[in-house]
Design an enzyme around this catalytic site. Structure first.
Site, mmCIF file in Angstrom:
data_model
loop_
_atom_site.group_PDB
_atom_site.id
_atom_site.type_symbol
_atom_site.label_atom_id
_atom_site.label_comp_id
_atom_site.label_asym_id
_atom_site.label_seq_id
_atom_site.Cartn_x
_atom_site.Cartn_y
_atom_site.Cartn_z
ATOM 1 N N HIS A 177 0.837 -1.210 0.000
ATOM 2 C CA HIS A 177 0.000 0.000 0.000
ATOM 3 C C HIS A 177 0.866 1.253 0.000
ATOM 4 O O HIS A 177 0.606 2.194 -0.776
ATOM 5 C CB HIS A 177 -0.925 -0.003 1.214
ATOM 6 C CG HIS A 177 -1.761 1.244 1.322
ATOM 7 N ND1 HIS A 177 -2.961 1.387 0.665
ATOM 8 C CD2 HIS A 177 -1.561 2.396 2.005
ATOM 9 C CE1 HIS A 177 -3.469 2.577 0.933
ATOM 10 N NE2 HIS A 177 -2.633 3.208 1.748
ATOM 11 N N GLU A 178 1.871 1.290 0.847
ATOM 12 C CA GLU A 178 2.724 2.475 0.924
ATOM 13 C C GLU A 178 3.553 2.642 -0.347
ATOM 14 O O GLU A 178 3.815 3.770 -0.776
ATOM 15 C CB GLU A 178 3.624 2.406 2.161
ATOM 16 C CG GLU A 178 2.869 2.384 3.487
ATOM 17 C CD GLU A 178 1.847 3.496 3.624
ATOM 18 O OE1 GLU A 178 2.074 4.592 3.062
ATOM 19 O OE2 GLU A 178 0.811 3.290 4.276
ATOM 20 N N HIS A 198 1.648 4.441 -2.844
ATOM 21 C CA HIS A 198 1.781 5.896 -2.747
ATOM 22 C C HIS A 198 3.068 6.377 -3.418
ATOM 23 O O HIS A 198 3.087 7.445 -4.049
ATOM 24 C CB HIS A 198 1.777 6.328 -1.285
ATOM 25 C CG HIS A 198 0.434 6.273 -0.646
ATOM 26 N ND1 HIS A 198 -0.693 6.838 -1.217
ATOM 27 C CD2 HIS A 198 0.013 5.728 0.533
ATOM 28 C CE1 HIS A 198 -1.739 6.642 -0.426
ATOM 29 N NE2 HIS A 198 -1.331 5.967 0.637
#
Length: 231
Positions: free
Chosen positions: A100-101, A104
């Site tokens: 998920h990070e 980003h």
């Protein structure tokens, strides 16, 4: 003299209950899949290194960060910060959080417009989120509508920030699942369900944040408009 306005609960209670439920879901999903080891036995740090290289993000630094559920990507310094349970653990939860990070980081690298807009709004929102309510209630107490409206507009910026954040987070989660499956880090449907459960629970917290921001904005609007009618 300050008093409690029962109307506040009319506006805020549903959002507060949703936020409480979202936190329970996050803790439940995170704690469950933090105990389940991924089939490849790869740590969060190893997964991060592999995914960064595979996506042309070798320039992104990886650092530790204290706490739990404090993992994040910092676009200002191209730094991925991982908590110890995620970096050192080889759990299914670690894979989901790391991916998920890195989602980003991909958004940042590809200049994903909503993320660029959110990053640019951070200084304004930081001021508006705490100064807006002060100016708003000062305007109400002084019965000067222009001041109250100024406070409302400043706080509306914080509400818009919350709304803008939601699709950014959902997009990062979509990227995360694609990366996990195409890279082979997630090896079967059971692991995919676990990673998805962690990501979905986290997304619910952002839904709750939007609900809280909008409910507060509606409450402030109610106070201002009802005050004008009473005069």
């Amino acid at each position: 003299m300050f008093w409690f306005d029962p109307m506040y609960l009319v506006f805020a209670l549903p959002a507060l209950l949703l936020a409480f439920y979202a936190q329970i879901k996050v803790q439940s999903a995170y704690n469950t899949y933090l105990r389940i080891q991924n089939r490849r036995g790869i740590t969060g740090l190893q997964a991060a290194q592999q995914l960064l290289l595979a996506n042309g993000l070798g320039h992104v630094n990886i650092e530790g960060v204290p706490g739990q559920l404090t993992d994040h990507y910092d676009p200002r310094s191209d730094t991925l910060r991982l908590s110890e349970p995620i970096a050192r653990g080889s759990s299914v939860a670690a894979l989901g959080v790391v991916a998920h990070e890195i989602g980003h980081a991909l958004q940042d690298n590809q200049q994903y417009m909503p993320m660029r807009l959110r990053t640019g709004l951070v200084p304004i929102v930081n001021v508006g989120s705490w100064l807006g309510p002060i100016i708003f209630f000062l305007g109400l107490l002084m019965q000067i509508d222009s001041i109250a409206w100024l406070g409302l507009v400043l706080f509306a910026g914080a509400a818009f920030f919350a709304v803008l954040t939601l699709p950014i987070e959902l997009n990062a989660s979509q990227r995360a699942m694609r990366m996990l499956t195409t890279s082979g880090l997630v090896v079967d449907a059971e692991e995919a369900r676990g990673a998805r459960a962690v990501l979905d629970a986290a997304a619910l917290t952002y839904v709750a944040a939007v609900a809280q921001a909008i409910s507060t904005l509606l409450y402030y609007s109610f106070l201002l408009l009802s005050g004008r009618r009473r005069r």
